[in-house]
Design a protein around this motif. Structure first.
Motif, PDB file in Angstrom:
ATOM      1  N   GLY A 103       0.799  -1.217   0.000  1.00  0.00           N
ATOM      2  CA  GLY A 103       0.000   0.000   0.000  1.00  0.00           C
ATOM      3  C   GLY A 103       0.830   1.265   0.000  1.00  0.00           C
ATOM      4  O   GLY A 103       0.462   2.263  -0.632  1.00  0.00           O
ATOM      5  N   VAL A 104       1.978   1.248   0.690  1.00  0.00           N
ATOM      6  CA  VAL A 104       2.841   2.426   0.730  1.00  0.00           C
ATOM      7  C   VAL A 104       3.354   2.755  -0.662  1.00  0.00           C
ATOM      8  O   VAL A 104       3.288   3.901  -1.120  1.00  0.00           O
ATOM      9  CB  VAL A 104       4.009   2.214   1.707  1.00  0.00           C
ATOM     10  CG1 VAL A 104       4.990   3.372   1.606  1.00  0.00           C
ATOM     11  CG2 VAL A 104       3.499   2.083   3.135  1.00  0.00           C
ATOM     12  N   ASP A 105       3.883   1.744  -1.357  1.00  0.00           N
ATOM     13  CA  ASP A 105       4.422   1.968  -2.701  1.00  0.00           C
ATOM     14  C   ASP A 105       3.347   2.483  -3.650  1.00  0.00           C
ATOM     15  O   ASP A 105       3.591   3.385  -4.460  1.00  0.00           O
ATOM     16  CB  ASP A 105       5.024   0.673  -3.246  1.00  0.00           C
ATOM     17  CG  ASP A 105       6.252   0.219  -2.455  1.00  0.00           C
ATOM     18  OD1 ASP A 105       6.883   1.092  -1.815  1.00  0.00           O
ATOM     19  OD2 ASP A 105       6.563  -0.987  -2.470  1.00  0.00           O
ATOM     20  N   ALA A 106       2.162   1.924  -3.554  1.00  0.00           N
ATOM     21  CA  ALA A 106       1.071   2.342  -4.447  1.00  0.00           C
ATOM     22  C   ALA A 106       0.657   3.780  -4.173  1.00  0.00           C
ATOM     23  O   ALA A 106       0.422   4.564  -5.103  1.00  0.00           O
ATOM     24  CB  ALA A 106      -0.124   1.407  -4.273  1.00  0.00           C
ATOM     25  N   THR A 107       0.591   4.155  -2.907  1.00  0.00           N
ATOM     26  CA  THR A 107       0.179   5.511  -2.552  1.00  0.00           C
ATOM     27  C   THR A 107       1.243   6.525  -2.942  1.00  0.00           C
ATOM     28  O   THR A 107       0.932   7.621  -3.429  1.00  0.00           O
ATOM     29  CB  THR A 107      -0.098   5.605  -1.043  1.00  0.00           C
ATOM     30  OG1 THR A 107      -1.044   4.601  -0.671  1.00  0.00           O
ATOM     31  CG2 THR A 107      -0.646   6.967  -0.674  1.00  0.00           C
ATOM     32  N   VAL A 108       2.508   6.162  -2.729  1.00  0.00           N
ATOM     33  CA  VAL A 108       3.601   7.055  -3.121  1.00  0.00           C
ATOM     34  C   VAL A 108       3.595   7.280  -4.623  1.00  0.00           C
ATOM     35  O   VAL A 108       3.751   8.410  -5.100  1.00  0.00           O
ATOM     36  CB  VAL A 108       4.953   6.482  -2.659  1.00  0.00           C
ATOM     37  CG1 VAL A 108       6.104   7.242  -3.301  1.00  0.00           C
ATOM     38  CG2 VAL A 108       5.055   6.525  -1.146  1.00  0.00           C
ATOM     39  N   ALA A 109       3.406   6.218  -5.368  1.00  0.00           N
ATOM     40  CA  ALA A 109       3.361   6.343  -6.828  1.00  0.00           C
ATOM     41  C   ALA A 109       2.218   7.256  -7.252  1.00  0.00           C
ATOM     42  O   ALA A 109       2.380   8.101  -8.151  1.00  0.00           O
ATOM     43  CB  ALA A 109       3.199   4.965  -7.458  1.00  0.00           C
ATOM     44  N   LEU A 110       1.085   7.117  -6.599  1.00  0.00           N
ATOM     45  CA  LEU A 110      -0.064   7.952  -6.925  1.00  0.00           C
ATOM     46  C   LEU A 110       0.231   9.424  -6.641  1.00  0.00           C
ATOM     47  O   LEU A 110      -0.043  10.308  -7.460  1.00  0.00           O
ATOM     48  CB  LEU A 110      -1.277   7.498  -6.099  1.00  0.00           C
ATOM     49  CG  LEU A 110      -2.611   8.204  -6.382  1.00  0.00           C
ATOM     50  CD1 LEU A 110      -3.070   7.931  -7.804  1.00  0.00           C
ATOM     51  CD2 LEU A 110      -3.670   7.738  -5.385  1.00  0.00           C
ATOM     52  N   GLY A 111       0.834   9.686  -5.474  1.00  0.00           N
ATOM     53  CA  GLY A 111       1.138  11.062  -5.117  1.00  0.00           C
ATOM     54  C   GLY A 111       2.192  11.686  -6.008  1.00  0.00           C
ATOM     55  O   GLY A 111       2.061  12.833  -6.443  1.00  0.00           O
TER      56      GLY A 111
END
Length: 439
Positions: A103-111
């Motif tokens: 989830g961290v990697d996905a959220t960082v990529a989104l941001g």
């Protein structure tokens, strides 16, 4: 003020333990930093540095040993301290599960893909300010946003201390201004004013400081080269989006974090082949990552309880009141600064802005009445300077949480909390400007 003077003889010594703790913790950190030792502020762990201070406070007590220990445990077990400790544990559990499920990697990529690199810091400041204003708590805001900020720092190469300072600035903005914040409730109740009136008065100082902070963060942004990251799986970012939405909706922070853990685990099972039998281990790993901050919070609570019971705060109130009377030629300004100093020193000792306001609220109200300061203004001054100090003390819950989340010393964050410095300047300028306007 008779009771205050009665405690002054021993009260002036009640603040010595805090000074000893700061001397040991900060002194050792700066010493090792000069020596070039890596992780200088971790060479003497804070929970160990505070032990001599606790022993000094016990030695200074005039009560029996059993009563002194009871005062320590009452402070350590205070409702606000236990609430913070539970938030630490749940925040650690959520962060660990979200990282394990991707989830961290996905959220960082989104941001990173949505926010231009040169506006990343101002954008995060605005997001933090919005979430904390809606949620009414800096701790809940930082618990939700710290993992996102850490991930973005790793991807973009931005200094983790600078990123943490951005998040702290946004969180303090909302903690101070929100009408559902504990500090706002405590300040308005102790000063006898309406929340709406306090909000309007507070906004006159908070808004200019926030605007300058935005400009400053845009100016100091390192402007990293465009970062290319995989789009990731947007489904895995839903837990973070969920907790932000829940936080803005005013849902209790405990409910927010528990739902975040559950949602992260379910999304991991659905989208990332996450094994549910690993969930308990990951949550516990998150708990253990908060071990240092957990212990330090309890010890600081106990030390604060001892200093209060020994009359340290009463001593400060008496001294500030006497000083304000000497400067009564400009009673409005002198008593405004006295209120600011009272709450600032109180929070330096207690390290909890809400509790500090409650402890000195009555004394601040007396100072306001003597200086003919409107309740809405005294409430604003109490809230503003309590939050300023809370954002700048390295042993406060917010700095400790960010330090644990970013794996850095809380001391490294303090220079980058631009909003707190600017708010202090604006608030002091506002007091002086009002004095000039009255002439």
């Amino acid at each position: 003020m008779t009771d205050l003077h009665a405690h002054s003889a021993r009260g002036k010594y009640a603040l010595l333990p805090l000074g000893l703790f700061l001397l040991l913790f900060l002194g050792a950190g700066f010493y090792y930093q000069v020596q070039g030792v890596e992780f200088a502020f971790y060479q003497l762990p804070a929970p160990v540095a505070i032990l001599p201070a606790v022993l000094l406070a016990v030695w200074l007590s005039k009560d029996s040993l059993n009563r002194t220990i009871a005062q320590f445990t009452e402070g350590a077990g205070h409702q606000d301290i236990m609430t913070m400790c539970m938030i630490f544990l749940l925040a650690g559990g959520f962060s660990a599960v979200a990282k394990a499920t991707g989830g961290v990697d996905a959220t960082v990529a989104l941001g990173v893909n949505l926010i231009p690199a040169k506006f990343l810091l101002p954008g995060l400041f605005l997001l933090g300010a919005f979430v904390s204003t809606a949620m009414g708590t800096s701790m809940g805001t930082l618990a939700a946003m710290a993992p996102i900020g850490m991930g973005m720092s790793q991807v973009t190469g931005i200094d983790p201390a600078l990123m943490a300072g951005v998040l702290m600035s946004g969180a303090i903005f909302g903690d101070n201004l929100s009408i559902i914040s504990d500090t706002t409730i405590a300040a308005t109740r102790t000063q006898g004013c309406q929340m709406r009136d306090k909000f309007v008065e507070n906004l006159k100082m908070a808004l200019p400081a926030a605007l300058v902070t935005l400009i400053l963060f845009a100016w100091v942004s390192p402007h990293p080269e465009p970062v290319t990251v995989d789009d990731g799986n947007p489904w895995l970012a839903i837990p973070y989006l969920l907790i932000l939405v829940l936080a803005v909706s005013g849902v209790n922070v405990f409910v927010v974090l528990v739902l975040g853990i559950i949602c992260s685990a379910l999304m991991g099972v659905w989208q990332a082949d996450y094994a549910l039998n690993q969930l308990g281990k990951d949550i516990y790993a998150g708990f253990t990552s908060m071990q240092e901050i957990f212990m330090l919070s309890i010890l600081i609570g106990g030390l604060s309880g001892l200093m209060r019971s020994q009359g340290g705060l009463d001593y400060l109130v008496a001294k500030l009141h006497a000083l304000s009377q000497k400067l009564s030629r400009h009673a409005h300004a002198s008593h405004s600064f006295a209120i600011a100093a009272l709450i600032a020193i109180s929070n330096l000792c207690i390290a909890n802005n809400s509790v500090s306001i409650i402890v000195v609220g009555e004394a601040a109200r007396k100072l306001a009445e003597h200086g003919e300061i409107a309740p809405r203004r005294s409430a604003s001054l109490l809230d503003i300077f309590a939050c300023i100090v809370q954002g700048l003390i390295p042993y406060g819950a917010q700095a400790l949480l960010l330090g644990a989340s970013f794996a850095i010393s809380p001391v490294e964050i303090i220079p980058y909390v631009f909003y707190c410095y600017l708010l202090a300047i604006v608030a002091c300028g506002y007091i002086v400007w009002n004095l000039a306007a009255k002439r």
